[in-house]
Design an enzyme around this catalytic site. Structure first.
Site, short mmCIF file in Angstrom:
data_model
loop_
_atom_site.label_atom_id
_atom_site.label_comp_id
_atom_site.label_asym_id
_atom_site.label_seq_id
_atom_site.Cartn_x
_atom_site.Cartn_y
_atom_site.Cartn_z
N ARG A 116 20.60 53.46 40.94
CA ARG A 116 20.82 52.06 41.59
C ARG A 116 21.61 52.06 43.13
O ARG A 116 22.02 53.11 43.36
CB ARG A 116 22.03 51.45 40.36
CG ARG A 116 21.05 50.79 39.28
CD ARG A 116 20.39 49.59 39.62
NE ARG A 116 21.14 48.46 40.59
CZ ARG A 116 22.00 47.74 40.23
NH1 ARG A 116 22.47 47.45 38.94
NH2 ARG A 116 22.47 46.91 41.21
N ASP A 149 27.33 51.15 34.62
CA ASP A 149 27.86 51.24 36.19
C ASP A 149 28.50 52.87 36.48
O ASP A 149 28.35 53.15 37.52
CB ASP A 149 28.70 50.38 36.79
CG ASP A 149 27.71 48.80 36.74
OD1 ASP A 149 26.80 48.87 37.14
OD2 ASP A 149 28.19 47.83 36.94
N ARG A 150 29.58 53.07 35.65
CA ARG A 150 30.32 53.95 36.03
C ARG A 150 30.28 55.10 34.96
O ARG A 150 30.49 54.95 33.90
CB ARG A 150 31.90 53.47 36.27
CG ARG A 150 31.90 52.64 37.30
CD ARG A 150 33.40 52.19 37.45
NE ARG A 150 33.95 51.31 36.09
CZ ARG A 150 33.47 50.19 36.05
NH1 ARG A 150 32.85 49.40 36.60
NH2 ARG A 150 33.82 49.53 34.63
N GLU A 275 33.82 41.21 47.72
CA GLU A 275 33.41 42.30 47.14
C GLU A 275 32.38 42.85 47.87
O GLU A 275 31.35 41.87 48.21
CB GLU A 275 33.08 42.54 45.54
CG GLU A 275 34.34 42.39 44.83
CD GLU A 275 33.74 42.45 42.92
OE1 GLU A 275 32.56 42.88 42.99
OE2 GLU A 275 34.43 42.77 42.06
N GLU A 276 31.77 44.31 47.70
CA GLU A 276 30.33 44.64 48.24
C GLU A 276 30.18 43.94 49.51
O GLU A 276 28.85 43.41 49.63
CB GLU A 276 29.34 44.45 47.08
CG GLU A 276 29.63 45.28 45.72
CD GLU A 276 28.77 44.87 44.82
OE1 GLU A 276 28.65 45.75 43.84
OE2 GLU A 276 28.26 43.83 44.72
N ARG A 291 30.28 39.47 48.90
CA ARG A 291 30.18 38.87 47.60
C ARG A 291 31.40 38.11 46.93
O ARG A 291 32.44 38.80 47.09
CB ARG A 291 29.51 39.82 46.68
CG ARG A 291 29.27 39.37 45.00
CD ARG A 291 28.82 40.63 44.20
NE ARG A 291 28.77 40.32 43.04
CZ ARG A 291 28.39 41.24 41.94
NH1 ARG A 291 27.86 42.50 42.38
NH2 ARG A 291 28.24 40.85 40.86
N ASP A 292 31.40 36.99 46.52
CA ASP A 292 32.47 36.51 45.62
C ASP A 292 31.98 36.31 44.36
O ASP A 292 31.09 35.77 44.05
CB ASP A 292 32.62 34.70 46.33
CG ASP A 292 33.87 34.12 45.59
OD1 ASP A 292 34.25 34.54 44.41
OD2 ASP A 292 34.58 33.29 46.31
N GLY A 296 32.93 31.44 44.04
CA GLY A 296 32.00 30.79 45.26
C GLY A 296 30.32 31.09 44.98
O GLY A 296 30.32 32.26 44.72
N ARG A 368 18.25 37.42 39.37
CA ARG A 368 17.91 38.47 40.35
C ARG A 368 16.50 38.67 40.61
O ARG A 368 15.88 39.72 40.22
CB ARG A 368 18.67 39.45 40.17
CG ARG A 368 20.00 39.65 40.12
CD ARG A 368 21.06 40.81 40.23
NE ARG A 368 22.31 40.48 39.90
CZ ARG A 368 23.24 41.51 39.90
NH1 ARG A 368 22.89 42.92 39.53
NH2 ARG A 368 24.51 41.29 39.84
N TYR A 402 20.20 43.98 44.37
CA TYR A 402 21.15 44.01 45.71
C TYR A 402 20.32 43.96 46.85
O TYR A 402 19.28 44.35 47.03
CB TYR A 402 21.96 45.31 45.45
CG TYR A 402 23.14 45.05 44.68
CD1 TYR A 402 23.13 44.07 43.66
CD2 TYR A 402 24.29 46.26 44.76
CE1 TYR A 402 24.42 44.02 42.82
CE2 TYR A 402 25.37 46.11 43.94
CZ TYR A 402 25.38 45.21 42.83
OH TYR A 402 26.79 45.08 42.02
#
Length: 470
Positions: A116, A149-150, A275-276, A291-292, A296, A368, A402
């Site tokens: 990813r 993710d982690r 973020e990001e 990125r909010d 937002g 997405r 993304y």
């Protein structure tokens, strides 16, 4: 001439040839002895050649002595100069395809990593695709549960742009479940975040060697850009977040030289969320579109100066570019405040073109899927809804994910400006599809001075795989 005379003549000629041959051999032996006793300073046939050994380039000096070769390895000199990267962005009329890795299609029968967060970054001589692996391969039992993710198995690796993330060509970069990478003109710098959520650590590698670290300062999932950091005149900049994903967090800008941190500053952004970030160099500064993940549906904008002073706000345009989002017609835009109440979000990007902006977004407002890039007149500085160009990259029924920015340096293009480029991730598998795994491939586009037709460069893998049917 009678027969006896013929025999004598032929015999004399043969004897003469024999004597000449013996003399030549004696001379050859004498010359060889003299040369070999001359300690390598005599006659030889020398040359320097470049050979490639399984993706590794070696420079060798080959010295040939008749039937003997002496090969001496020559250390490759490192790049001598830092990249400038103070040029302006080139004006883009459209975006042309640069690469597509087709990793998931190839991975149905090839040794391709489950990944990813792919992104692209360039050195003066090449562009590379970086990605976060899951320590497993597609169509293998270890791909089960890779929607997470982690994990301790995640690593940052890279391949030359256009190659699939396969085990044979991938280069290890860092142990990481969040990362950024960039080249200063001399060496690659990577920042890889790993460890437990409450005590994560970011390791800064330079030239493949750990040089510095950043410990979590808020104890809540330290994370970084998932796209290229930005180097200007040898100084490299990136943005990190530590804190909640759905309310106020803490944000910092970092500056490093040769992989060693030489500056950092906290970003004051009360009521906003960062973020990001997707960042790029432009006229000597670093411009980021972020990125909010709190409220937002408009994207935060961060502009960083070399002295680490900054301006922060939101993309002014009256068209939202995050996902999920509401209707364009109901969005007013703001340069200073988050608008909308959708929460969540997805990594995205934009490019300033004077006061205009090129901004990427999913075509779907709620998921997405699909991807387009639109140009908004005066969208960087005003609440403009004036959409003056649109190019579809992935049509709406197909999955996206993304997206992020990078630039082609002038060393690669020989232009007087930095070419704006972006990549789009195409996520496949869980949670939207019936598989045991989650992975992605990517399409990369670069700005050109011509309009480019819309099309769909979607992933195209046929799912499920064999492992999903067991």
């Amino acid at each position: 001439m009678n027969p006896n005379q013929k025999i004598i003549t032929i015999g004399s000629a043969s004897l003469g040839i024999l004597i000449l041959n013996v003399i030549l051999h004696v001379v050859s032996i004498i010359v060889t002895v003299l040369v070999l006793n001359n300690n390598g300073t005599g006659l030889n046939c020398n040359g320097t050649i470049i050979r490639e050994y399984n993706e590794t380039v070696r420079v060798e000096r080959v010295i040939q002595w008749y039937n003997t070769n002496t090969i001496e390895y020559i250390e490759r000199p490192s790049n001598e100069y830092y990249m400038n990267n103070t040029e302006p962005l080139c004006e883009a009329q459209g975006f042309a395809p640069f690469s597509k890795d087709n990793g998931i299609r190839i991975g149905s029968r090839g040794h391709v990593f489950v990944i990813r967060e792919p992104f692209v970054s360039c050195s003066p001589s090449e562009c590379r695709t970086f990605f976060l692996t899951q320590g497993s391969l597609l169509n293998d039992k270890h791909s089960n549960g890779t929607v997470k993710d982690r994990s301790p198995y995640r690593t940052l690796m890279s391949v030359k742009i256009g190659q699939s993330p396969n085990v044979y060509q991938a280069r290890f970069e860092s142990v990481a479940w969040s990362a950024t990478a960039c080249h200063d003109g001399k060496k690659w710098m990577t920042v890889g975040v790993t460890g437990p959520d409450n005590q994560a650590v970011a390791v800064v590698n330079y030239g493949g060697v750990p040089v510095d670290i950043i410990n979590s300062w808020a104890g809540d999932i330290l994370r970084t850009q998932e796209s290229s950091c930005t180097c200007i005149k040898g100084d490299c900049y990136w943005v990190m977040t530590d804190g909640p994903a759905n309310r106020q967090a803490k944000y910092r800008i970092f500056k490093a030289k040769d992989g060693r941190i030489i500056g950092q500053t906290d970003i004051s952004f009360n009521g906003g969320h960062i973020e990001e970030c997707s960042c790029y160099p432009n006229e000597g500064k670093v411009e980021c579109v972020c990125r909010d993940n709190w409220t937002g549906t408009n994207r935060p904008i961060l502009v960083i100066s070399p002295d680490l002073s900054y301006t922060v706000g939101y993309l002014c345009a009256g068209i939202p570019t995050d996902t999920p989002r509401g209707e364009d017609s109901q969005f007013t835009g703001s340069c200073t405040s988050p608008l909308g109440n959708k929460g969540y979000g997805v990594k995205g990007f934009g490019f300033r073109q004077g006061t205009d902006v090129w901004a990427g977004r999913t075509i779907s407002r709620t998921s997405r899927s699909g991807f387009e890039i639109i140009k908004i007149r005066n969208g960087w500085t005003q609440n403009s809804k004036d959409q003056i160009r649109r190019q579809v990259i992935i049509d709406n029924p197909n999955w996206s994910g993304y997206s992020g920015s990078f630039t082609l340096p002038v060393e690669l293009t020989k232009k007087g400006c930095l070419v704006p480029c972006f990549w789009v991730e195409m996520i496949r598998g869980k949670p939207e599809e019936t598989t045991i795994w989650t992975s992605s491939s990517s399409i990369v586009m670069c700005g050109v001075d011509h309009k480019i037709a819309s099309w769909s460069w979607h992933d195209g893998a046929i799912l499920p795989f064999d492992i999903d049917k067991m």
